[in-house]
Design a protein around this motif. Structure first.
Motif, PDB file in Angstrom:
ATOM      1  N   GLY A  24      40.532 -22.960 -23.071  1.00 25.04           N
ATOM      2  CA  GLY A  24      40.003 -22.625 -24.560  1.00 25.04           C
ATOM      3  C   GLY A  24      40.242 -20.945 -24.719  1.00 25.04           C
ATOM      4  O   GLY A  24      39.581 -20.507 -25.351  1.00 25.04           O
ATOM      5  N   PHE A  25      41.119 -20.426 -24.260  1.00 28.94           N
ATOM      6  CA  PHE A  25      41.578 -19.050 -24.175  1.00 28.94           C
ATOM      7  C   PHE A  25      42.187 -18.530 -25.642  1.00 28.94           C
ATOM      8  O   PHE A  25      42.390 -17.662 -25.879  1.00 28.94           O
ATOM      9  N   LYS A  26      42.641 -19.676 -26.450  1.00 33.20           N
ATOM     10  CA  LYS A  26      43.732 -19.177 -27.511  1.00 33.20           C
ATOM     11  C   LYS A  26      42.721 -18.174 -28.362  1.00 33.20           C
ATOM     12  O   LYS A  26      41.502 -18.559 -28.843  1.00 33.20           O
ATOM     13  N   GLY A  27      43.129 -17.140 -28.921  1.00 29.64           N
ATOM     14  CA  GLY A  27      42.296 -16.106 -29.808  1.00 29.64           C
ATOM     15  C   GLY A  27      41.203 -15.588 -29.148  1.00 29.64           C
ATOM     16  O   GLY A  27      40.536 -14.636 -29.646  1.00 29.64           O
ATOM     17  N   GLU A  28      40.891 -15.615 -27.811  1.00 31.95           N
ATOM     18  CA  GLU A  28      40.068 -14.956 -27.178  1.00 31.95           C
ATOM     19  C   GLU A  28      40.119 -13.451 -27.088  1.00 31.95           C
ATOM     20  O   GLU A  28      41.254 -13.164 -26.946  1.00 31.95           O
ATOM     21  N   ARG A  29      38.958 -12.774 -27.356  1.00 30.89           N
ATOM     22  CA  ARG A  29      39.178 -11.242 -27.377  1.00 30.89           C
ATOM     23  C   ARG A  29      38.529 -10.417 -26.387  1.00 30.89           C
ATOM     24  O   ARG A  29      37.324 -11.085 -25.765  1.00 30.89           O
ATOM     25  N   GLU A  30      39.066  -9.484 -26.061  1.00 36.30           N
ATOM     26  CA  GLU A  30      38.479  -8.508 -25.140  1.00 36.30           C
ATOM     27  C   GLU A  30      38.555  -7.295 -25.590  1.00 36.30           C
ATOM     28  O   GLU A  30      39.788  -6.574 -25.636  1.00 36.30           O
ATOM     29  N   GLY A  31      37.629  -6.600 -26.142  1.00 37.70           N
ATOM     30  CA  GLY A  31      37.915  -5.088 -26.980  1.00 37.70           C
ATOM     31  C   GLY A  31      39.008  -5.295 -27.913  1.00 37.70           C
ATOM     32  O   GLY A  31      38.731  -6.265 -28.620  1.00 37.70           O
ATOM     33  N   GLY A  32      40.092  -4.345 -27.780  1.00 39.73           N
ATOM     34  CA  GLY A  32      41.063  -4.697 -28.759  1.00 39.73           C
ATOM     35  C   GLY A  32      42.058  -5.698 -28.247  1.00 39.73           C
ATOM     36  O   GLY A  32      43.255  -5.751 -29.197  1.00 39.73           O
ATOM     37  N   VAL A  60      48.034  -9.973 -26.576  1.00 40.98           N
ATOM     38  CA  VAL A  60      48.368  -8.867 -27.550  1.00 40.98           C
ATOM     39  C   VAL A  60      47.282  -7.804 -27.597  1.00 40.98           C
ATOM     40  O   VAL A  60      46.238  -7.804 -27.255  1.00 40.98           O
ATOM     41  N   ASN A  61      48.008  -6.653 -28.199  1.00 42.15           N
ATOM     42  CA  ASN A  61      47.035  -5.320 -28.605  1.00 42.15           C
ATOM     43  C   ASN A  61      46.758  -5.799 -29.868  1.00 42.15           C
ATOM     44  O   ASN A  61      47.287  -5.390 -31.028  1.00 42.15           O
ATOM     45  N   ALA A  62      45.846  -6.667 -30.120  1.00 46.24           N
ATOM     46  CA  ALA A  62      45.366  -7.102 -31.469  1.00 46.24           C
ATOM     47  C   ALA A  62      44.917  -6.043 -32.522  1.00 46.24           C
ATOM     48  O   ALA A  62      45.330  -6.296 -33.737  1.00 46.24           O
ATOM     49  N   THR A 100      42.752  -0.875 -25.037  1.00 52.31           N
ATOM     50  CA  THR A 100      43.079  -0.249 -23.835  1.00 52.31           C
ATOM     51  C   THR A 100      43.599  -0.722 -22.724  1.00 52.31           C
ATOM     52  O   THR A 100      43.482  -2.148 -22.658  1.00 52.31           O
ATOM     53  N   PRO A 101      44.215  -0.009 -21.584  1.00 51.02           N
ATOM     54  CA  PRO A 101      44.483  -0.970 -20.471  1.00 51.02           C
ATOM     55  C   PRO A 101      43.395  -1.680 -19.740  1.00 51.02           C
ATOM     56  O   PRO A 101      43.559  -2.736 -19.512  1.00 51.02           O
ATOM     57  N   ASP A 102      42.190  -1.038 -19.777  1.00 54.29           N
ATOM     58  CA  ASP A 102      40.967  -1.860 -19.373  1.00 54.29           C
ATOM     59  C   ASP A 102      40.501  -3.197 -20.047  1.00 54.29           C
ATOM     60  O   ASP A 102      40.316  -4.082 -19.635  1.00 54.29           O
ATOM     61  N   ASP A 103      40.990  -3.146 -21.321  1.00 54.65           N
ATOM     62  CA  ASP A 103      40.682  -4.288 -22.292  1.00 54.65           C
ATOM     63  C   ASP A 103      41.637  -5.319 -21.658  1.00 54.65           C
ATOM     64  O   ASP A 103      41.302  -6.670 -21.423  1.00 54.65           O
TER      65      ASP A 103
END
Ligand code: EPU
Length: 334
Positions: free
Chosen positions: A275-283, A295-297, A302-305
């Motif tokens: 279920g990860f399609k489109g999942e976000r973490e920060g940017g 992707v860098n959406a 950042t590298p940490d994202d």
């Protein structure tokens, strides 16, 4: 030749991470490379291409080396086979476009892959049933240990799936040019399911079909930052495959049986199932159309994202399927 200190690498990584290196050295010939003032360059040394398969996890404390050796030489031997020597700094897809334009066969399936010739030969880039090893005869290198030029045949390069002797050797060898073998006579490779039925009348027509497929599945590097496939497709044993099938609860698992009985499962499928399609973490985000790509959406990830999203994907896929995903994208510093 350019040697700059405290250099911004934003334009040298397709993920568009805003990081710096202590020193950046770009050379235009083997002579310039050999003539670098090696003792003055901060360590570690790391050679990059277009930075299209890299995640900079932070500022790089040493020297980034980059090739601007950009010549393409056709060796006319008057036979069906046409040897072509390409400098390591030539953009891979510019070369493929040129070869297809000349009606030469061999590189067309590898169209529209970002990166430069040297890195393509280190990484053994592959797509749509072809790997660069299929058309490489040999490579010329500069040995950072002996500080001498040397050559390797394709067998000595020990190519495997996104693997080569150059990766095993750490950063000892800098590829300065690659010798490719193209043919005048047709040799279309249409085994990949998406290519069946395409117009195979010329290398250019196959190139166009490949570009259409890539544009429909993968983010355009000019529009959105990424490093292509973030993970390798895992190769697992038959017993691990049974465990994946059991965890798949009624859905059939896409797979390819390799010589020797090991089984390759698409990482995109495993990630999709979780279920990860489109999942976000920060940017950062998992690409909607191909979940193998991070992707860098927002353009300001950042590298940490990216690292946190990677960690979550690896943990979730392992928990659900018992499969350990490994990154295809190189992390720098490691
Ligand atoms: N899939 C899903 N959901 C999706 C997308 C794909 O389940 O949303 C599954 C499907 O079963 C599909 C399978 O994944 O059949 C394979 O997908 P695809 O054919 O697009 O290729 P891939 O295995 O995901 C590899 C390379 C790509 C290369 C393509 C085409 C690796 C790590 N990646 O991807 O290379 O373009 O095959 O040959 O081997 C790259 O290295 O950066 C890269 C893009």
């Amino acid at each position: 030749m350019t040697v700059e200190r405290n250099y911004d690498l934003s334009a040298h990584n397709t993920f568009r991470m805003k990081v710096k290196c202590a020193c950046f050295a770009e050379y235009g010939s083997v002579e310039e490379l050999a003539g670098l003032d090696w003792d003055s360059l901060p360590r570690p040394l790391k050679h990059i291409g277009e930075g299209s398969n890299l995640l900079f996890t932070g500022d790089f404390p040493g020297t980034i080396l980059h090739s601007a050796i950009r010549y393409v030489k056709y060796v006319d031997v008057g036979l069906d086979e046409v040897p072509v020597i390409a400098g390591a700094g030539v953009r891979w897809d510019d070369l493929v476009a040129e070869l297809c334009g000349h009606g030469l066969w061999g590189a067309e399936n590898l169209s529209h892959i970002p990166g430069e010739v040297g890195a393509a030969a280190v990484q053994n880039i592959g797509a749509y049933g072809v790997e660069i090893k299929d058309i490489i005869s040999g490579v010329s290198c500069y040995d950072l240990v002996t500080r001498k030029s040397c050559k390797f045949t394709v067998d000595q390069c020990r190519y495997g799936y996104r693997e080569s002797m150059f990766k095993e050797a750490g950063d000892r060898y800098v590829i300065t040019s690659a010798l490719l073998r193209l043919t005048r006579s047709p040799r279309p490779r249409l085994e990949y399911k998406g290519l069946s039925g395409v117009d195979a009348s010329s290398p250019a027509s196959i190139r166009n079909a490949v570009i259409d497929i890539r544009k429909s599945k993968l983010p355009e590097p000019s529009e959105i930052g990424s490093a292509g496939s973030f993970f390798k497709n895992p190769v697992i044993s038959a017993s691990d495959f049974v465990r994946v099938c059991n965890a798949a609860t009624g859905v059939s698992v896409p797979h390819f049986v390799l010589d020797g009985g090991m089984i390759k499962v698409p990482a995109a499928w495993l990630i999709d199932q979780c279920g990860f399609k489109g999942e976000r973490e920060g940017g950062a985000a998992v690409y909607e159309k191909q979940p193998l790509v991070i992707v860098n959406a927002t353009g300001s990830a950042t590298p940490d994202d990216v690292l946190e999203l990677e960690r979550r994907i690896v943990a979730t896929v392992h928990e659900r399927f018992g499969v350990s995903l490994s990154p295809e994208v190189e992390h720098l510093p490691k």
